[in-house]
Design a protein around this motif. Sequence first.
Motif, PDB file in Angstrom:
ATOM      1  N   LEU A 156      28.044  39.900  69.647  1.00 52.44           N
ATOM      2  CA  LEU A 156      29.197  39.352  68.932  1.00 52.44           C
ATOM      3  C   LEU A 156      30.451  40.218  69.103  1.00 52.44           C
ATOM      4  CD1 LEU A 156      27.607  38.320  65.498  1.00 52.44           C
ATOM      5  CD2 LEU A 156      28.001  36.879  67.497  1.00 52.44           C
ATOM      6  N   GLY A 157      30.264  41.456  69.559  1.00 51.41           N
ATOM      7  CA  GLY A 157      31.395  42.380  69.597  1.00 51.41           C
ATOM      8  C   GLY A 157      31.849  42.768  68.200  1.00 51.41           C
ATOM      9  N   ALA A 158      30.896  42.785  67.252  1.00 51.54           N
ATOM     10  CA  ALA A 158      31.210  43.091  65.848  1.00 51.54           C
ATOM     11  C   ALA A 158      31.208  44.602  65.621  1.00 51.54           C
ATOM     12  CB  ALA A 158      30.190  42.427  64.925  1.00 51.54           C
ATOM     13  N   ASP A 159      31.929  45.023  64.592  1.00 47.42           N
ATOM     14  CA  ASP A 159      31.873  46.417  64.185  1.00 47.42           C
ATOM     15  C   ASP A 159      30.445  46.717  63.718  1.00 47.42           C
ATOM     16  OD1 ASP A 159      33.464  48.940  63.093  1.00 47.42           O
ATOM     17  OD2 ASP A 159      32.014  48.328  61.560  1.00 47.42           O
ATOM     18  N   PRO A 160      29.757  47.679  64.328  1.00 48.80           N
ATOM     19  CA  PRO A 160      28.347  47.915  63.998  1.00 48.80           C
ATOM     20  C   PRO A 160      28.093  48.186  62.520  1.00 48.80           C
ATOM     21  CG  PRO A 160      28.923  49.073  66.010  1.00 48.80           C
ATOM     22  CD  PRO A 160      30.207  48.548  65.441  1.00 48.80           C
ATOM     23  N   SER A 161      28.895  49.039  61.910  1.00 49.91           N
ATOM     24  CA  SER A 161      28.671  49.353  60.493  1.00 49.91           C
ATOM     25  C   SER A 161      28.863  48.126  59.618  1.00 49.91           C
ATOM     26  CB  SER A 161      29.615  50.475  60.047  1.00 49.91           C
ATOM     27  OG  SER A 161      29.331  51.669  60.732  1.00 49.91           O
ATOM     28  N   ASP A 162      29.906  47.341  59.917  1.00 47.83           N
ATOM     29  CA  ASP A 162      30.163  46.128  59.134  1.00 47.83           C
ATOM     30  C   ASP A 162      29.032  45.128  59.295  1.00 47.83           C
ATOM     31  OD1 ASP A 162      32.520  47.205  58.311  1.00 47.83           O
ATOM     32  OD2 ASP A 162      33.818  45.697  59.229  1.00 47.83           O
ATOM     33  N   PHE A 163      28.562  44.931  60.522  1.00 48.23           N
ATOM     34  CA  PHE A 163      27.509  43.936  60.757  1.00 48.23           C
ATOM     35  C   PHE A 163      26.207  44.356  60.078  1.00 48.23           C
ATOM     36  CE2 PHE A 163      24.119  41.874  63.221  1.00 48.23           C
ATOM     37  CZ  PHE A 163      24.520  40.555  63.098  1.00 48.23           C
ATOM     38  N   ARG A 164      25.878  45.617  60.162  1.00 49.01           N
ATOM     39  CA  ARG A 164      24.638  46.093  59.545  1.00 49.01           C
ATOM     40  C   ARG A 164      24.694  45.936  58.025  1.00 49.01           C
ATOM     41  NH1 ARG A 164      24.552  51.493  63.469  1.00 49.01           N
ATOM     42  NH2 ARG A 164      24.506  50.253  65.405  1.00 49.01           N
ATOM     43  N   GLN A 165      25.846  46.200  57.445  1.00 46.25           N
ATOM     44  CA  GLN A 165      25.993  46.017  56.006  1.00 46.25           C
ATOM     45  C   GLN A 165      25.882  44.543  55.625  1.00 46.25           C
ATOM     46  OE1 GLN A 165      26.710  48.682  53.437  1.00 46.25           O
ATOM     47  NE2 GLN A 165      25.643  46.927  52.583  1.00 46.25           N
ATOM     48  N   TRP A 166      26.460  43.680  56.450  1.00 44.09           N
ATOM     49  CA  TRP A 166      26.439  42.231  56.210  1.00 44.09           C
ATOM     50  C   TRP A 166      25.004  41.705  56.204  1.00 44.09           C
ATOM     51  CZ3 TRP A 166      26.260  37.703  59.675  1.00 44.09           C
ATOM     52  CH2 TRP A 166      26.852  36.548  59.131  1.00 44.09           C
ATOM     53  N   VAL A 167      24.224  42.115  57.202  1.00 43.54           N
ATOM     54  CA  VAL A 167      22.817  41.700  57.267  1.00 43.54           C
ATOM     55  C   VAL A 167      22.057  42.209  56.042  1.00 43.54           C
ATOM     56  CG1 VAL A 167      20.644  41.970  58.531  1.00 43.54           C
ATOM     57  CG2 VAL A 167      22.766  41.538  59.786  1.00 43.54           C
TER      58      VAL A 167
END
Length: 345
Positions: free
Chosen positions: A149-160
């Motif tokens: 997705l090209g997402a910010d890793p920290s943001d994506f991990r928190q979202w999940v």
Amino acid sequence: MIDWKLAQSTANRFIKPGPELDSAEVAEVVDELRAAARRSVAPVESYTGLVADAASPVLVVDRPRWVEANLSTFSRIMEPVVTSLTAEREPSPAARAVSAKASGVELGALMAFLSGKVLGQFDPFHVDGGVGGRLLLVAPNIVHVERELGADPSDFRQWVCLHEETHRAQFTGVPWMRGHLQGLLDEFVDATDTSEGAVSALVTEALPELVRIIRGESDKSLSDLFQNERQSRIVDQMTGLMSLLEGHADVVMDAAGPDLIASVASIRRKFDKRRSQGTGLAKILRRLLGLEAKMRQYRDGAVFVRKVTDRVGADGFAAVWSEPAHLPTKAEIDDPARWIARVHG
């Protein structure tokens, strides 16, 4: 009926390797996911009003360990099914051994495919030392998707983690939820007709529908094809429940996310686009395995939660957790006004 060790070894043989990470990167991902899971507890509790059992563990796993955890749960769930089938007719030792190995290979191949699709999962049926349930975060899959997705890793991990923590709160913060789901599974097993005539009739009726599924002319999955009428009614109840749980978790991860996740809107947009994609054999497999129906559960359940909350407020929506009778049916998920009329008059 199933050689569980063979299922695990088959899965291990077919599991695709995850993204390339050195040992330091693996440690960083594991530490961040654990921290994100801890940070998710307070916002989920604040938004939902559900207090998760702090003793229920959070585990960061790879694909083989995810398979191992699920096969362990499946073996316990399958015990009454095996008892029911063998009570009807006991196969010869040779036939049983061949059947168990064939089923083990089939199940292992299926689990290998699914092991690359799941970001996280709450297993409500695991019990260890009197503690019910455990949350599994599949690290390689989370890293794979965040990169895709090209997402910010920290943001994506928190979202999940917000999504999965919501499931932990649903099952450990609602006292009757786990038992209710177990009861539905027990009813489904009890409704299974293992007589040769019933099985033969189901197979005969299922074959034409299977062709339609492969052609893309039917939204059914393989599990839909091999259900009798009583089982279909139970599955409708399960579908209503799972749509509620998945949709509710999707709403919470977006609503509770902005305070923790700067890019939550961008992640949602990219993630939903990814969910809708899939071509060729992958799309056929998703349809056969019911993954397409799973995507509809997220969408329809989220719409239900938002519409009910808009009409009767957060306290009015919270009635779903008060007793099993207040859970929405499959029809009410599609028409939230019917649930509001039934529960709130």
